[in-house]
Motif scaffolding. Structure first.
Motif, PDB file in Angstrom:
ATOM      1  N   UNK A 106      11.297  13.672-148.974  1.00  0.00           N
ATOM      2  CA  UNK A 106      12.436  14.397-149.544  1.00  0.00           C
ATOM      3  C   UNK A 106      13.680  13.612-149.169  1.00  0.00           C
ATOM      4  N   UNK A 107      14.264  12.925-150.132  1.00  0.00           N
ATOM      5  CA  UNK A 107      15.420  12.075-149.875  1.00  0.00           C
ATOM      6  C   UNK A 107      16.718  12.856-150.060  1.00  0.00           C
ATOM      7  N   UNK A 108      17.767  12.434-149.326  1.00  0.00           N
ATOM      8  CA  UNK A 108      19.094  13.040-149.446  1.00  0.00           C
ATOM      9  C   UNK A 108      19.004  14.566-149.373  1.00  0.00           C
ATOM     10  N   UNK A 109      18.438  15.050-148.283  1.00  0.00           N
ATOM     11  CA  UNK A 109      18.111  16.468-148.143  1.00  0.00           C
ATOM     12  C   UNK A 109      19.359  17.344-148.248  1.00  0.00           C
ATOM     13  N   UNK A 110      19.238  18.422-149.009  1.00  0.00           N
ATOM     14  CA  UNK A 110      20.327  19.381-149.200  1.00  0.00           C
ATOM     15  C   UNK A 110      19.808  20.796-148.925  1.00  0.00           C
ATOM     16  N   UNK A 111      20.736  21.751-148.903  1.00  0.00           N
ATOM     17  CA  UNK A 111      20.362  23.154-148.696  1.00  0.00           C
ATOM     18  C   UNK A 111      19.331  23.610-149.718  1.00  0.00           C
ATOM     19  N   UNK A 112      19.424  23.097-150.945  1.00  0.00           N
ATOM     20  CA  UNK A 112      18.496  23.498-152.003  1.00  0.00           C
ATOM     21  C   UNK A 112      17.068  23.056-151.732  1.00  0.00           C
ATOM     22  N   UNK A 113      16.857  22.153-150.780  1.00  0.00           N
ATOM     23  CA  UNK A 113      15.508  21.698-150.442  1.00  0.00           C
ATOM     24  C   UNK A 113      14.833  22.556-149.380  1.00  0.00           C
ATOM     25  N   UNK A 153       1.117  25.089-143.918  1.00  0.00           N
ATOM     26  CA  UNK A 153       2.472  25.077-144.477  1.00  0.00           C
ATOM     27  C   UNK A 153       3.444  24.458-143.477  1.00  0.00           C
ATOM     28  N   UNK A 154       4.300  23.582-143.977  1.00  0.00           N
ATOM     29  CA  UNK A 154       5.386  23.007-143.179  1.00  0.00           C
ATOM     30  C   UNK A 154       6.709  23.540-143.709  1.00  0.00           C
ATOM     31  N   UNK A 155       7.585  23.929-142.810  1.00  0.00           N
ATOM     32  CA  UNK A 155       8.879  24.450-143.231  1.00  0.00           C
ATOM     33  C   UNK A 155       9.964  23.403-143.074  1.00  0.00           C
ATOM     34  N   UNK A 156      10.921  23.399-143.977  1.00  0.00           N
ATOM     35  CA  UNK A 156      12.070  22.502-143.920  1.00  0.00           C
ATOM     36  C   UNK A 156      13.333  23.336-143.748  1.00  0.00           C
ATOM     37  N   UNK A 157      14.065  23.049-142.681  1.00  0.00           N
ATOM     38  CA  UNK A 157      15.333  23.716-142.401  1.00  0.00           C
ATOM     39  C   UNK A 157      16.446  22.685-142.459  1.00  0.00           C
ATOM     40  N   UNK A 158      17.552  23.031-143.088  1.00  0.00           N
ATOM     41  CA  UNK A 158      18.706  22.145-143.185  1.00  0.00           C
ATOM     42  C   UNK A 158      19.900  22.833-142.546  1.00  0.00           C
ATOM     43  N   UNK A 159      20.570  22.119-141.639  1.00  0.00           N
ATOM     44  CA  UNK A 159      21.756  22.640-140.965  1.00  0.00           C
ATOM     45  C   UNK A 159      22.932  21.745-141.328  1.00  0.00           C
ATOM     46  N   UNK A 160      23.948  22.303-141.966  1.00  0.00           N
ATOM     47  CA  UNK A 160      25.153  21.558-142.314  1.00  0.00           C
ATOM     48  C   UNK A 160      26.341  22.262-141.686  1.00  0.00           C
TER      49      UNK A 160
END
Length: 289
Positions: free
Chosen positions: A25-32, A51-58
């Protein structure tokens, strides 16, 4: 073995074109943000991965909202668009941590990108071989608490924080003090990997911590990191290795890591959830950082 085919899922739905054995997953954003898994199929049948979870913190770009942050010691948000960990004053320390924990379960990985600026303050040169001025540096860390800060000076606000892993940006050499807690001899401008509240060098080796990558757990940086320029850093952990990329010129991610080492973060942190943040310290010399 019958040929395997792959179909990656996001929140249970097929991802168009995601049919390789791995997913990037390139250029990860909140939508990912979400839950990822893969369906593997061959003539013998079908199986689905865990299942693997993806969390994004900005973070808030100008840090006007600090409700998700815990500031400790001398850390402030008095400078626009930045968190100041220490001002240009001697013998101070500060830290800041994000209040939302990250998960370290199931071979978890994480990546972070940030920029920093350190400006030399007053005081004499270090006198330990490179005559560096301005002290002492900052540390990015993963640890179990949000409300603590380590010792000032060469400790950079990190020394003494147990159950932790840190990446240091060190602008002062304490080596000729013969204190094995601090720096490699004659290098007042380096990056390194830290463990359990110890600053990298002889003591870390004495504890039996093994490293690889560029031949050690510190690496000299040619240009002064406290030259008032904005520096950019990328730190990536894949459950096996920590990689640091560093640039003074732009925010484009370098292809190759500047420093890399093998480490099991979970083995040091000793809990499935941890907190990320930064610390800094000044001593007889100082930086605004």
């Amino acid at each position: 073995t019958p040929t395997l085919s792959y179909q990656w899922l996001w929140n249970g739905n097929q991802i168009s074109g995601a049919t390789n054995a791995s997913l990037t997953v390139a250029n990860v954003q909140i939508t990912n943000v979400g839950y990822y898994s893969v369906v593997v199929t061959n003539a013998a049948g079908t199986n689905i991965s865990t299942i693997a979870s993806l969390t994004v913190i900005i973070f808030d770009a100008n840090f006007t909202n600090t409700s998700q942050l815990k500031l400790n010691g001398n850390a402030t948000t008095s400078v626009t668009n930045a968190i100041t960990l220490t001002r240009n004053l001697g013998n101070t320390n500060g830290s800041v941590f994000f209040l939302h924990p990250i998960s370290l379960v199931s071979n978890a990985s994480f990546s972070t990108f940030f920029s920093f600026r350190m400006s030399k303050g007053g005081g004499p040169p270090d006198g330990d071989g490179d005559n560096h001025t301005g002290a002492d540096g900052i540390v990015f860390m993963v640890q179990t608490l949000t409300n603590n800060v380590g010792t000032n000076g060469g400790g950079m606000g990190y020394y003494g924080i147990t159950n932790s892993v840190g990446v240091e940006f060190d602008t002062w050499c304490n080596g000729n003090q013969h204190n094995p807690t601090y720096d490699p001899l004659g290098d007042g401008n380096h990056v390194g990997i830290d463990y359990n509240g110890f600053i990298t060098n002889e003591l870390t080796y004495a504890l039996g911590i093994k490293t690889n990558g560029y031949g050690g757990i510190t690496r000299h940086v040619t240009n002064d990191m406290n030259n008032t320029n904005i520096w950019y850093a990328w730190i990536d952990y894949d459950s096996t290795n920590i990689e640091l990329r560093l640039s003074e010129t732009n925010s484009s991610r370098p292809s190759n890591p500047y420093l890399m080492t093998n480490v099991d973060v979970l083995a040091f942190v000793k809990t499935n959830v941890a907190y990320i943040g930064f610390s800094a310290g000044t001593g007889s010399d100082s930086n605004q950082q």
